[in-house]
Design a protein around this motif. Structure first.
Motif, PDB file in Angstrom:
ATOM      1  N   ASN A  55      40.829  62.171  57.835  1.00  0.00           N
ATOM      2  CA  ASN A  55      41.160  60.822  57.378  1.00  0.00           C
ATOM      3  C   ASN A  55      39.930  60.036  56.935  1.00  0.00           C
ATOM      4  O   ASN A  55      40.035  58.853  56.609  1.00  0.00           O
ATOM      5  N   ASN A  93      47.351  63.805  54.125  1.00  0.00           N
ATOM      6  CA  ASN A  93      48.071  63.453  55.350  1.00  0.00           C
ATOM      7  C   ASN A  93      49.327  62.619  55.099  1.00  0.00           C
ATOM      8  O   ASN A  93      50.217  62.567  55.956  1.00  0.00           O
ATOM      9  N   ASP A 124      48.551  58.508  56.771  1.00  0.00           N
ATOM     10  CA  ASP A 124      47.138  58.640  57.109  1.00  0.00           C
ATOM     11  C   ASP A 124      46.832  57.628  58.216  1.00  0.00           C
ATOM     12  O   ASP A 124      47.733  57.007  58.777  1.00  0.00           O
ATOM     13  N   SER A 125      45.566  57.459  58.529  1.00  0.00           N
ATOM     14  CA  SER A 125      45.195  56.596  59.657  1.00  0.00           C
ATOM     15  C   SER A 125      44.931  55.153  59.246  1.00  0.00           C
ATOM     16  O   SER A 125      44.512  54.338  60.074  1.00  0.00           O
ATOM     17  N   THR A 126      45.172  54.842  57.978  1.00  0.00           N
ATOM     18  CA  THR A 126      44.945  53.474  57.510  1.00  0.00           C
ATOM     19  C   THR A 126      45.975  52.533  58.122  1.00  0.00           C
ATOM     20  O   THR A 126      47.169  52.796  58.071  1.00  0.00           O
ATOM     21  N   THR A 170      49.295  54.822  49.342  1.00  0.00           N
ATOM     22  CA  THR A 170      48.970  54.147  50.593  1.00  0.00           C
ATOM     23  C   THR A 170      49.945  53.006  50.857  1.00  0.00           C
ATOM     24  O   THR A 170      50.230  52.189  49.977  1.00  0.00           O
ATOM     25  N   ARG A 178      43.041  61.694  53.270  1.00  0.00           N
ATOM     26  CA  ARG A 178      44.123  60.755  53.590  1.00  0.00           C
ATOM     27  C   ARG A 178      45.345  61.016  52.713  1.00  0.00           C
ATOM     28  O   ARG A 178      46.493  60.897  53.167  1.00  0.00           O
TER      29      ARG A 178
END
Length: 232
Positions: A200, A209, A153-155, A118, A206
């Motif tokens: 996500n 992705n 990802d959408s974080t 991440t 996640r």
């Protein structure tokens, strides 16, 4: 798990009045026949239509491999070469998702092949090992252009993710170029949170992705060589 290797039929040929009777019929036809068929219904125009429509949906890699169809016998020659390359990639990299689309290859390296933590763009040891295997195949097929698409990802904020995705694609390009592949073959593009391949809402989704995708297409030399071969 065994890699998925598929030949994607150009089903949108129905837009030009051509209908495939079954997926099996398409898979069983050779690429020279498919290339000639595409040429008979203005394959280059079809490729542009498909590429533009898919591109509007955000799927860069798929749009790229469909966007430059040569068609005719020359397209079949290119398709045969791409078949061989796709099989070699599929055999070389566990966890890769290899799709033969039109006259190109869409390759997805997800968390099983090239994993990103991440908010990170650095390559893990596993990622480098898998990219080393890709180097071997790319060196055997020098007459291809390669677009590398980075995803997140959408974080986090969207603008941050767009930059991060560009950095991930650039990290892959830098590594491959450092292994001796001409940097001129590569283009990189960050896609941010576009086109998630998993939810996500979960850590596992996640992770999937956070990936890179490749669009592998014929360069001008391969096209010219294929056209010459088609005339013989």
């Amino acid at each position: 798990m065994k890699n998925r290797f598929t030949i994607v039929a150009l089903a949108a040929l129905t837009l030009l009045g051509t209908t495939f009777t079954s997926c099996d019929a398409v898979k069983n036809s050779n690429n020279t026949q498919k290339g000639a068929g595409i040429g008979a219904v203005a394959g280059a125009v079809l490729g542009g239509v498909l590429g533009n429509n898919i591109g509007k949906g955000g799927n860069g890699a798929l749009g790229a491999v469909l966007g430059g169809v040569v068609g005719g016998v020359a397209g079949g020659v290119i398709g045969n070469k791409m078949d061989k390359q796709a099989r070699e990639i599929d055999n070389a990299i566990p966890g890769a998702d290899v799709e033969r689309v039109g006259e190109g290859i869409k390759l997805t390296l997800n968390e099983n092949a090239v994993r990103f933590d991440t908010n990170k763009s650095s390559l893990t040891t596993t990622a480098k090992n898998n990219l080393d295997k890709l180097v071997t195949v790319f060196n055997q097929y020098p007459d291809t252009d390669i677009v590398i698409y980075g995803y997140t990802d959408s974080t986090g904020p969207a603008d941050f993710n767009l930059t991060l995705s560009q950095q991930r694609a650039a990290s892959v390009k830098t590594y491959l170029a450092g292994k001796g592949i001409s940097s001129g073959r590569f283009t990189v593009q960050g896609m941010g949170i576009a086109d998630p391949i998993a939810s996500n809402d979960t850590p596992d989704g996640r992770s999937k992705n956070r990936r890179v995708e490749f669009a592998i297409t014929a360069n001008e030399k391969m096209i010219q060589d294929a056209e010459q071969e088609a005339k013989q």
